[in-house]
Design an enzyme around this catalytic site. Structure first.
Site, mmCIF file in Angstrom:
data_model
loop_
_atom_site.group_PDB
_atom_site.id
_atom_site.type_symbol
_atom_site.label_atom_id
_atom_site.label_comp_id
_atom_site.label_asym_id
_atom_site.label_seq_id
_atom_site.Cartn_x
_atom_site.Cartn_y
_atom_site.Cartn_z
ATOM 1 N N TRP A 37 36.275 2.940 -30.047
ATOM 2 C CA TRP A 37 37.732 2.698 -30.108
ATOM 3 C C TRP A 37 38.354 3.071 -31.437
ATOM 4 C CZ3 TRP A 37 38.430 1.648 -25.281
ATOM 5 C CH2 TRP A 37 37.574 0.799 -24.603
ATOM 6 N N ARG A 81 48.153 -7.701 -40.566
ATOM 7 C CA ARG A 81 48.691 -8.269 -39.311
ATOM 8 C C ARG A 81 50.214 -8.216 -39.173
ATOM 9 N NH1 ARG A 81 43.598 -12.046 -38.269
ATOM 10 N NH2 ARG A 81 42.614 -10.447 -37.024
ATOM 11 N N GLN A 116 62.164 -4.856 -14.972
ATOM 12 C CA GLN A 116 62.825 -5.633 -13.918
ATOM 13 C C GLN A 116 64.325 -5.348 -13.898
ATOM 14 O OE1 GLN A 116 60.929 -7.178 -11.874
ATOM 15 N NE2 GLN A 116 62.541 -8.012 -10.574
ATOM 16 N N LEU A 131 65.810 -2.684 -14.856
ATOM 17 C CA LEU A 131 66.090 -1.331 -14.366
ATOM 18 C C LEU A 131 65.734 -1.156 -12.886
ATOM 19 C CD1 LEU A 131 66.252 -0.664 -17.509
ATOM 20 C CD2 LEU A 131 65.531 1.616 -16.845
ATOM 21 N N GLU A 157 43.421 -4.960 -33.269
ATOM 22 C CA GLU A 157 43.636 -5.694 -34.530
ATOM 23 C C GLU A 157 43.574 -7.203 -34.293
ATOM 24 O OE1 GLU A 157 45.054 -4.478 -37.766
ATOM 25 O OE2 GLU A 157 45.295 -2.362 -37.278
ATOM 26 N N THR A 208 42.527 -9.658 -30.769
ATOM 27 C CA THR A 208 43.180 -9.966 -29.488
ATOM 28 C C THR A 208 44.032 -11.239 -29.652
ATOM 29 O OG1 THR A 208 41.367 -11.395 -28.772
ATOM 30 C CG2 THR A 208 41.182 -9.053 -28.194
ATOM 31 N N GLU A 238 43.679 -13.921 -28.103
ATOM 32 C CA GLU A 238 42.779 -15.092 -28.139
ATOM 33 C C GLU A 238 42.231 -15.285 -29.559
ATOM 34 O OE1 GLU A 238 42.620 -12.658 -25.847
ATOM 35 O OE2 GLU A 238 43.249 -13.727 -24.059
#
Ligand SMILES: Cc1cc2nc3c(=O)[nH]c(=O)nc-3n(C[C@H](O)[C@H](O)[C@H](O)COP(=O)(O)OP(=O)(O)OC[C@H]3O[C@@H](n4cnc5c(N)ncnc54)[C@H](O)[C@@H]3O)c2cc1C
Length: 404
Positions: A162, A264, A357, A359, A384, A386, A388
């Site tokens: 990744w 972050r 929604q 649109l 960077e 998750t 969780e």
């Protein structure tokens, strides 16, 4: 210490406008094309380099701002243009941050500029931490770096997964285990210079969103780098390992974690750009689109969605700005960096879904950008750290306990 203020100074306002103009004229018009092509948008990055937006000077200027706000302000505008292209422009900054966070002064001076190159010869950097079996759990890295004392070289073997700019970058910053027994505390970061034998791109991932950003595996097969490529130097590493062996709980952050923690709010600002793009588009659309003889915004069901979107985006921005300011002025106390990324990432996913929604059927097609923004937004609850993992960081920070 800089005062916290919601009023941007003159420099910041100029940068905000400059990046917005670039996003409006050079990123947005080609965003759909690069998403469909799913290729790295070299011409756009080269143009960003020509105007100085893709440059070590711009990054340094943003990073040295004592209020911390310049970077999130610029990133919100850039990613308002397009997140895939935005990440193509910003991706090298992760490698630069890895070098700045862990390297000596000489290493920073030598290698950070090489992550960018020049306006005539653009270069890229990649920050390689994640592995097929170590994403959230960065302490379990299997990539191994072994010191060959006779030749003063490090020999690195492993596979990274990744990796943004992986394999197409000129400078790869690789985090590897030097003392696997120590888990996260037995890791170190290395620079793998351009053209080093043994480093190759593995599979390029075909993604749900941010498709203009290149993501690939990086395979390291007996990669040999000179001893001076160890970020921070051997003496510092030996001292750190000795301390970690003596008392297994030094409290010292792992190199990879330290980089992610500091970046972050910048990641949150990117998500904010996507959310705002979707909100603005949906607001304009709702005022134009007629159903049952009136603009759809005249229905509370639609107007209230837009009201909530405006509020959530502002709330996310406040958290991002606070975290960016704290990162420069006193540091985080109860997970403010993670809060900013978590809130902005989840707001972007939610707000882009609301936009689809609003649109209706048009929102679900590729003729309109909101479905792309929704796909792009989703990465912000994954990379960077998750959502969780952000909640885990916040839980531990507020409780002082090692919540699992
Ligand atoms: C497009 C893209 C670009 C990326 N760029 C980079 C890059 O440049 N450099 C780099 O090093 N990495 C990069 N990554 C990797 C990224 O940081 C990881 O994908 C991320 O950290 C998650 O790791 P994972 O995919 O292995 O998921 P896992 O860690 O396997 O997680 C799977 C699920 O389990 C949950 N989970 C795991 N542990 C816990 C726990 N303790 N408590 C609760 N839930 C848990 C997670 O939240 C998630 O929902 C990138 C990823 C993507 C998709």
């Amino acid at each position: 210490m800089a005062d916290f203020s919601l009023e941007l100074n003159e420099d910041q306002q100029q940068i905000q406008k400059w990046v917005h103009d670039f996003a409006d004229t050079s990123i947005r018009p080609v965003a759909h094309e690069w998403d469909e092509r799913e290729e790295f948008p070299w011409p756009v990055v080269e143009e960003a380099a020509r105007i100085g937006l893709y440059s070590v000077d711009f990054m340094a200027n943003a990073l040295f701002d004592p209020t911390g706000l310049t970077l999130p302000v610029a990133l919100e505008e850039m990613f308002w243009g397009d997140a895939g292209i935005g990440l193509a422009i910003f991706g090298s900054a992760l490698a630069a941050a890895g070098i700045s966070g862990n390297g000596t002064q000489e290493q920073i001076m030598e290698w950070v500029p090489q992550c960018y190159g020049t306006a005539d010869e653009v270069k890229l950097g990649a920050f390689c931490v994640s592995e097929p079996d170590a994403g959230s759990d960065v302490s379990s890295l299997r990539t191994r770096a072994v010191y060959d004392e006779a030749n003063d070289e490090w020999v690195i073997n492993g596979t990274k997964a990744w990796i943004t700019n992986g394999g197409i970058a000129d400078v790869h910053v690789v985090v590897a285990a030097v003392d696997p027994e120590l888990k996260g505390r037995g890791q170190a970061s290395f620079i793998v210079p351009p053209g080093t034998k043994g480093l190759a791109q593995g599979q390029k991932y075909r993604k749900h969103g941010i498709r203009a950003s290149h993501t690939a595996e990086v395979v390291l097969d007996d990669v040999r780098v000179p001893g001076r490529m160890l970020l921070g130097g051997k003496e510092k590493l030996d001292a750190k390992l000795a301390r970690a062996h003596d008392a297994r709980h030094t409290g010292e952050k792992q190199p990879a974690m330290a980089t992610f923690e500091a970046t972050r709010p910048a990641v949150g600002a990117q998500a904010l750009g996507i959310a705002r793009a979707a909100y603005e588009f949906a607001l304009d659309y709702a005022k134009e689109r007629q159903a049952f003889g009136k603009p759809i915004i005249m229905n509370q069901a639609i107007a209230f969605k837009l009201a909530d979107m405006a509020m959530e985006i502002d709330a996310a921005r406040l958290l991002v700005w606070r975290a960016a300011w704290l990162a420069k002025n006193g540091g985080y106390k109860h997970g403010e960096g993670s809060m900013s990324k978590l809130k902005a990432g989840e707001t972007a996913v939610w707000a882009t879904e609301q936009a689809i929604q609003i649109l209706g059927g048009y929102g679900y097609t590729r003729e309109y950008p909101v479905e792309r923004w929704h796909r792009d937004a989703k990465i912000y609850t994954i990379f960077e750290g998750t959502s969780e993992i952000q909640r885990l960081v916040i839980s531990r920070a507020i409780s002082g306990l090692r919540v699992e």
